[in-house]
Scaffold this motif. Structure first.
Motif, PDB file in Angstrom:
ATOM      1  N   SER A 103       0.833  -1.212   0.000  1.00 16.42           N
ATOM      2  CA  SER A 103       0.000   0.000   0.000  1.00 16.42           C
ATOM      3  C   SER A 103       0.860   1.251   0.000  1.00 16.42           C
ATOM      4  O   SER A 103       0.559   2.232  -0.690  1.00 16.42           O
ATOM      5  CB  SER A 103      -0.933  -0.002   1.218  1.00 16.42           C
ATOM      6  OG  SER A 103      -0.185   0.068   2.430  1.00 16.42           O
ATOM      7  N   ARG A 104       1.976   1.188   0.771  1.00 20.59           N
ATOM      8  CA  ARG A 104       2.881   2.340   0.775  1.00 20.59           C
ATOM      9  C   ARG A 104       3.527   2.538  -0.594  1.00 20.59           C
ATOM     10  O   ARG A 104       3.671   3.660  -1.069  1.00 20.59           O
ATOM     11  CB  ARG A 104       3.972   2.136   1.831  1.00 20.59           C
ATOM     12  CG  ARG A 104       3.464   2.060   3.253  1.00 20.59           C
ATOM     13  CD  ARG A 104       2.808   3.334   3.700  1.00 20.59           C
ATOM     14  NE  ARG A 104       3.765   4.434   3.762  1.00 20.59           N
ATOM     15  CZ  ARG A 104       3.443   5.685   4.000  1.00 20.59           C
ATOM     16  NH1 ARG A 104       2.156   5.997   4.165  1.00 20.59           N
ATOM     17  NH2 ARG A 104       4.360   6.620   4.062  1.00 20.59           N
ATOM     18  N   SER A 106       2.226   1.623  -3.463  1.00 16.20           N
ATOM     19  CA  SER A 106       1.192   2.171  -4.337  1.00 16.20           C
ATOM     20  C   SER A 106       1.002   3.663  -4.101  1.00 16.20           C
ATOM     21  O   SER A 106       0.869   4.449  -5.045  1.00 16.20           O
ATOM     22  CB  SER A 106      -0.126   1.426  -4.101  1.00 16.20           C
ATOM     23  OG  SER A 106      -1.155   1.971  -4.892  1.00 16.20           O
ATOM     24  N   HIS A 107       0.997   4.026  -2.798  1.00 10.26           N
ATOM     25  CA  HIS A 107       0.851   5.453  -2.476  1.00 10.26           C
ATOM     26  C   HIS A 107       2.015   6.261  -3.043  1.00 10.26           C
ATOM     27  O   HIS A 107       1.813   7.321  -3.663  1.00 10.26           O
ATOM     28  CB  HIS A 107       0.781   5.621  -0.959  1.00 10.26           C
ATOM     29  CG  HIS A 107       0.846   7.040  -0.509  1.00 10.26           C
ATOM     30  ND1 HIS A 107      -0.198   7.935  -0.672  1.00 10.26           N
ATOM     31  CD2 HIS A 107       1.850   7.763   0.095  1.00 10.26           C
ATOM     32  CE1 HIS A 107       0.144   9.109  -0.198  1.00 10.26           C
ATOM     33  NE2 HIS A 107       1.380   9.029   0.279  1.00 10.26           N
ATOM     34  N   TYR A 108       3.240   5.756  -2.852  1.00 12.61           N
ATOM     35  CA  TYR A 108       4.403   6.477  -3.365  1.00 12.61           C
ATOM     36  C   TYR A 108       4.439   6.479  -4.887  1.00 12.61           C
ATOM     37  O   TYR A 108       4.930   7.436  -5.509  1.00 12.61           O
ATOM     38  CB  TYR A 108       5.693   5.866  -2.811  1.00 12.61           C
ATOM     39  CG  TYR A 108       5.931   6.184  -1.356  1.00 12.61           C
ATOM     40  CD1 TYR A 108       5.844   7.495  -0.890  1.00 12.61           C
ATOM     41  CD2 TYR A 108       6.231   5.183  -0.439  1.00 12.61           C
ATOM     42  CE1 TYR A 108       6.048   7.793   0.447  1.00 12.61           C
ATOM     43  CE2 TYR A 108       6.442   5.470   0.896  1.00 12.61           C
ATOM     44  CZ  TYR A 108       6.349   6.779   1.340  1.00 12.61           C
ATOM     45  OH  TYR A 108       6.555   7.071   2.663  1.00 12.61           O
ATOM     46  N   GLN A 110       1.715   6.569  -6.808  1.00  6.27           N
ATOM     47  CA  GLN A 110       0.786   7.635  -7.182  1.00  6.27           C
ATOM     48  C   GLN A 110       1.402   9.013  -6.944  1.00  6.27           C
ATOM     49  O   GLN A 110       1.247   9.934  -7.753  1.00  6.27           O
ATOM     50  CB  GLN A 110      -0.518   7.491  -6.382  1.00  6.27           C
ATOM     51  CG  GLN A 110      -1.292   6.223  -6.685  1.00  6.27           C
ATOM     52  CD  GLN A 110      -1.790   6.177  -8.122  1.00  6.27           C
ATOM     53  OE1 GLN A 110      -2.095   7.211  -8.707  1.00  6.27           O
ATOM     54  NE2 GLN A 110      -1.881   4.960  -8.661  1.00  6.27           N
ATOM     55  N   GLU A 111       2.111   9.134  -5.821  1.00  3.19           N
ATOM     56  CA  GLU A 111       2.774  10.409  -5.523  1.00  3.19           C
ATOM     57  C   GLU A 111       3.844  10.718  -6.561  1.00  3.19           C
ATOM     58  O   GLU A 111       4.005  11.868  -6.990  1.00  3.19           O
ATOM     59  CB  GLU A 111       3.399  10.346  -4.130  1.00  3.19           C
ATOM     60  CG  GLU A 111       4.004  11.660  -3.643  1.00  3.19           C
ATOM     61  CD  GLU A 111       2.957  12.698  -3.326  1.00  3.19           C
ATOM     62  OE1 GLU A 111       3.324  13.880  -3.201  1.00  3.19           O
ATOM     63  OE2 GLU A 111       1.777  12.348  -3.210  1.00  3.19           O
TER      64      GLU A 111
END
Length: 219
Positions: A103-104, A106-108, A110-111
């Motif tokens: 999840s991290r 994926s978040h990074y 997207q970021e």
């Protein structure tokens, strides 16, 4: 203040790691051997107290060996079961950590995509600003050239103005000289007229000789 503590702690940990690393396998092997030895002693004591009076010596030895092997197998099975249980718990924990880190990631990701889009937009804006700066630089250079040309023209006009002012002052000075000369001539003429009028009133026939007026101009 905390920096030197962290440095000392890291140094001590590195020292302990360097000193314990060569003996890690020995300690583990010794611990397992000691555990196995204690377990066998315990099993042998149980066998000795339960079976010594019921069977013969030879049968007792054979029974003791089989019972020992059986208990060792059971103990090993318990240890393996506990190890499997521990590994399963660790596996669940690692799966939870993997999901968290996924999840991290994926978040990074997207970021990173958002920042890439922002970077692209900033690059296009930077290109526009660079083009604007280049145009303004050319325009500024042109304005500097025009300013230099106007400065030269202003100097030339100032010189021409000084020359015309000096010429006007010279002409005004000549005109003032002519006016003064004319006024002096008029003054002498009026004095002569007054002198003649005065002598006419006194009936004197003699008239004083008048000096000729040279260079007299009337405007």
């Amino acid at each position: 203040m905390l920096g030197w503590k962290s440095h000392v702690r890291a140094g001590l940990q590195q020292r302990d790691k360097a000193e314990k690393l060569p003996f890690t396998g020995v300690f583990t092997c010794l611990s397992e051997t000691q555990e196995c030895f204690e377990f066998r002693n315990q099993v042998l004591e149980e066998i000795h107290t339960k079976s010594l009076e019921k069977v013969g010596v030879e049968d007792w030895r054979q029974t003791r060996l089989l019972h020992l092997q059986l208990r060792e197998s059971e103990h090993l099975a318990e240890k393996l079961s506990q190890t499997v249980s521990d590994l399963t718990a660790v596996l669940y924990l690692k799966e939870a950590e993997i999901q968290y880190w996924q999840s991290r990631v994926s978040h990074y990701h997207q970021e990173a995509l958002r920042l890439a889009k922002g970077s692209k937009s900033l690059k296009s804006t930077l290109v526009e600003y660079e083009f604007t700066v280049e145009c303004q630089s050319k325009e500024l250079a042109s304005l500097h050239m025009e300013q230099e040309r106007l400065k030269e023209a202003l100097v030339q006009l100032q010189r021409e103005n000084d020359r015309l002012l000096q010429l006007w002052m010279d002409r005004r000075s000549e005109e003032a000289c002519r006016v003064n000369e004319y006024n002096n001539t008029q003054e002498r003429w009026h004095r002569l007229l007054r002198y003649i009028k005065k002598h006419k009133e006194t009936d004197k026939p003699t008239v004083p000789e008048v000096m000729p007026l040279s260079g007299t101009t009337h405007k």
